[in-house]
Motif scaffolding. Sequence first.
Motif, PDB file in Angstrom:
ATOM      1  N   GLN A  55      55.969  22.450  68.530  1.00  0.00           N
ATOM      2  CA  GLN A  55      57.106  22.112  69.393  1.00  0.00           C
ATOM      3  C   GLN A  55      58.444  22.513  68.744  1.00  0.00           C
ATOM      4  OE1 GLN A  55      56.588  17.923  70.104  1.00  0.00           O
ATOM      5  NE2 GLN A  55      54.908  18.214  71.569  1.00  0.00           N
ATOM      6  N   GLN A  56      58.435  22.686  67.424  1.00  0.00           N
ATOM      7  CA  GLN A  56      59.658  23.092  66.731  1.00  0.00           C
ATOM      8  C   GLN A  56      59.792  24.609  66.603  1.00  0.00           C
ATOM      9  OE1 GLN A  56      59.826  21.051  62.907  1.00  0.00           O
ATOM     10  NE2 GLN A  56      58.535  19.412  63.729  1.00  0.00           N
ATOM     11  N   LEU A  63      45.029  25.842  66.666  1.00  0.00           N
ATOM     12  CA  LEU A  63      46.028  24.844  66.287  1.00  0.00           C
ATOM     13  C   LEU A  63      47.404  25.184  66.837  1.00  0.00           C
ATOM     14  CD1 LEU A  63      45.028  24.169  62.569  1.00  0.00           C
ATOM     15  CD2 LEU A  63      44.463  22.809  64.595  1.00  0.00           C
ATOM     16  N   MET A  64      47.809  26.448  66.716  1.00  0.00           N
ATOM     17  CA  MET A  64      49.132  26.829  67.211  1.00  0.00           C
ATOM     18  C   MET A  64      49.287  28.337  67.167  1.00  0.00           C
ATOM     19  SD  MET A  64      51.597  25.839  63.943  1.00  0.00           S
ATOM     20  CE  MET A  64      53.066  26.543  64.720  1.00  0.00           C
ATOM     21  N   GLU A  65      50.228  28.826  67.955  1.00  0.00           N
ATOM     22  CA  GLU A  65      50.678  30.210  67.866  1.00  0.00           C
ATOM     23  C   GLU A  65      51.902  30.215  66.951  1.00  0.00           C
ATOM     24  OE1 GLU A  65      49.411  32.950  69.105  1.00  0.00           O
ATOM     25  OE2 GLU A  65      47.833  32.097  70.383  1.00  0.00           O
ATOM     26  N   VAL A 111      59.281  40.645  57.669  1.00  0.00           N
ATOM     27  CA  VAL A 111      58.821  39.977  58.887  1.00  0.00           C
ATOM     28  C   VAL A 111      57.771  38.968  58.452  1.00  0.00           C
ATOM     29  CG1 VAL A 111      57.698  40.226  61.123  1.00  0.00           C
ATOM     30  CG2 VAL A 111      59.296  41.981  60.334  1.00  0.00           C
ATOM     31  N   LEU A 112      58.120  37.683  58.569  1.00  0.00           N
ATOM     32  CA  LEU A 112      57.254  36.611  58.092  1.00  0.00           C
ATOM     33  C   LEU A 112      56.997  35.605  59.206  1.00  0.00           C
ATOM     34  CD1 LEU A 112      58.866  35.942  54.586  1.00  0.00           C
ATOM     35  CD2 LEU A 112      56.626  36.970  55.030  1.00  0.00           C
ATOM     36  N   PRO A 113      55.837  34.960  59.194  1.00  0.00           N
ATOM     37  CA  PRO A 113      55.570  33.943  60.214  1.00  0.00           C
ATOM     38  C   PRO A 113      56.454  32.719  60.009  1.00  0.00           C
ATOM     39  CG  PRO A 113      53.777  34.037  58.627  1.00  0.00           C
ATOM     40  CD  PRO A 113      54.675  35.170  58.309  1.00  0.00           C
ATOM     41  N   TRP A 114      56.739  32.051  61.111  1.00  0.00           N
ATOM     42  CA  TRP A 114      57.623  30.893  61.083  1.00  0.00           C
ATOM     43  C   TRP A 114      57.118  29.818  60.125  1.00  0.00           C
ATOM     44  CZ3 TRP A 114      56.685  25.821  63.041  1.00  0.00           C
ATOM     45  CH2 TRP A 114      57.821  25.003  63.093  1.00  0.00           C
ATOM     46  N   LEU A 115      55.792  29.575  60.099  1.00  0.00           N
ATOM     47  CA  LEU A 115      55.251  28.550  59.217  1.00  0.00           C
ATOM     48  C   LEU A 115      55.581  28.807  57.753  1.00  0.00           C
ATOM     49  CD1 LEU A 115      51.642  27.565  60.392  1.00  0.00           C
ATOM     50  CD2 LEU A 115      53.706  26.165  60.417  1.00  0.00           C
ATOM     51  N   ALA A 116      55.661  30.085  57.380  1.00  0.00           N
ATOM     52  CA  ALA A 116      55.884  30.433  55.975  1.00  0.00           C
ATOM     53  C   ALA A 116      57.316  30.171  55.528  1.00  0.00           C
ATOM     54  CB  ALA A 116      55.521  31.897  55.735  1.00  0.00           C
ATOM     55  N   CYS A 143      67.874  26.782  57.147  1.00  0.00           N
ATOM     56  CA  CYS A 143      68.877  25.743  57.379  1.00  0.00           C
ATOM     57  C   CYS A 143      68.944  25.408  58.869  1.00  0.00           C
ATOM     58  CB  CYS A 143      70.236  26.213  56.876  1.00  0.00           C
ATOM     59  SG  CYS A 143      71.574  25.038  57.205  1.00  0.00           S
ATOM     60  N   ARG A 144      68.812  24.145  59.214  1.00  0.00           N
ATOM     61  CA  ARG A 144      68.825  23.755  60.620  1.00  0.00           C
ATOM     62  C   ARG A 144      70.219  23.881  61.232  1.00  0.00           C
ATOM     63  NH1 ARG A 144      64.819  18.469  61.155  1.00  0.00           N
ATOM     64  NH2 ARG A 144      62.971  19.458  60.241  1.00  0.00           N
ATOM     65  N   ASP A 145      71.236  23.827  60.403  1.00  0.00           N
ATOM     66  CA  ASP A 145      72.604  23.890  60.922  1.00  0.00           C
ATOM     67  C   ASP A 145      73.047  25.322  61.219  1.00  0.00           C
ATOM     68  OD1 ASP A 145      72.905  21.137  60.749  1.00  0.00           O
ATOM     69  OD2 ASP A 145      73.567  21.236  58.661  1.00  0.00           O
ATOM     70  N   CYS A 146      72.734  26.242  60.301  1.00  0.00           N
ATOM     71  CA  CYS A 146      73.244  27.612  60.477  1.00  0.00           C
ATOM     72  C   CYS A 146      72.157  28.650  60.713  1.00  0.00           C
ATOM     73  CB  CYS A 146      74.086  28.019  59.263  1.00  0.00           C
ATOM     74  SG  CYS A 146      73.133  28.144  57.736  1.00  0.00           S
ATOM     75  N   GLY A 147      70.883  28.269  60.552  1.00  0.00           N
ATOM     76  CA  GLY A 147      69.797  29.209  60.795  1.00  0.00           C
ATOM     77  C   GLY A 147      69.605  30.227  59.698  1.00  0.00           C
ATOM     78  N   ALA A 148      70.259  30.078  58.562  1.00  0.00           N
ATOM     79  CA  ALA A 148      70.124  31.010  57.452  1.00  0.00           C
ATOM     80  C   ALA A 148      69.180  30.435  56.400  1.00  0.00           C
ATOM     81  CB  ALA A 148      71.478  31.300  56.828  1.00  0.00           C
ATOM     82  N   ILE A 149      68.735  31.307  55.498  1.00  0.00           N
ATOM     83  CA  ILE A 149      67.965  30.868  54.335  1.00  0.00           C
ATOM     84  C   ILE A 149      68.893  30.956  53.136  1.00  0.00           C
ATOM     85  CG2 ILE A 149      65.968  31.304  52.862  1.00  0.00           C
ATOM     86  CD1 ILE A 149      64.572  32.566  55.249  1.00  0.00           C
TER      87      ILE A 149
END
Length: 310
Positions: free
Chosen positions: A303-304, A157-159, A233-238, A244-250
């Motif tokens: 793609q994201q 499905l995806m990497e 260290v966590l996978p992107w999907l998780a 946050c799409r604006d600042c890249g922080a959680i």
Amino acid sequence: MADFDLRHLTTMLAIAEEGTFSRAANRLGYTQSSVSQHIAALERTLGGAVFDRPGGPRPVRITPVGAVVLEHGRAVLAQAEALGQAVDRFKAGEGRVDVGTLQSVSHAILPTVLRLLREEHPRCDIRLSEPDEPRLGELDLLFYDGLISDETERVLLMEDPYLLVAPPGDLPEGPVSARKLDGKPMVAWPSSCDQPRLERSLADAGARPRIVFRSAGSETILSMVRAGMGLAVLPWLAIHQVVCRDCGAIHGPEGWPDLRVHDLDPTPARAIYLHWPPGRGDESPLAARTIEVAVEVARELAQQAPTARS
């Protein structure tokens, strides 16, 4: 009873309700001779008459054995109709599918897959579980971050790249060399699924973090990072839905620090597969459609995702 025919039962029911062979023939679209042949065949099979025929325009009368046949025949015809409808729904993709999944897929991929399937097939029956062991068993489909057996059919499905999550100011901005994790305290998933492979990948890159706590819950891990227990260290999907799409922080709860998300160099990644038993995608239209939708949803998500660094 080996020659028992549902058409004969249908004809008998029509005669009983209409009262004469001729009216039953008109209702069913048969000739009267065909109706007579159906009843004669049924009576041969049963070894007795189901109707007394007074002749002329007078209504027929059902015999005692005919009454028994009619009572049970109605149920048989209703079950046959239900069977036909169930098969038609199955062929239309409205059957049942049992799907095994894992936490991050349940969080990021499956909700969209389920919504799309239910829009197409409102009567479909989808059963979900998160099995302890990566095996199909009675499942129709299984999402898993890796290969489980050469005997299954599967699609990649995806990497899913791993990202580094740290308290603010703990590391410089931008990508972080994996070597910088060597000896660092780290909060991690349990030693299941893809976690051992991730830790081997970090070791190959020169990093052996010191695991201080393990949890299967990604939110729990993020809470421990906020509390200063260590990096993660966590996978992107998780985590992608909380970044946050604006600042890249959680962003954390009020009073707690926002967490920083860094790319790793090199970037470990896990492979998300969808597995199914050989032939199941051909045998079950709903399973086949689930596979197609999962591939479409995962392609859009991929793609994201951040680009891997080698």
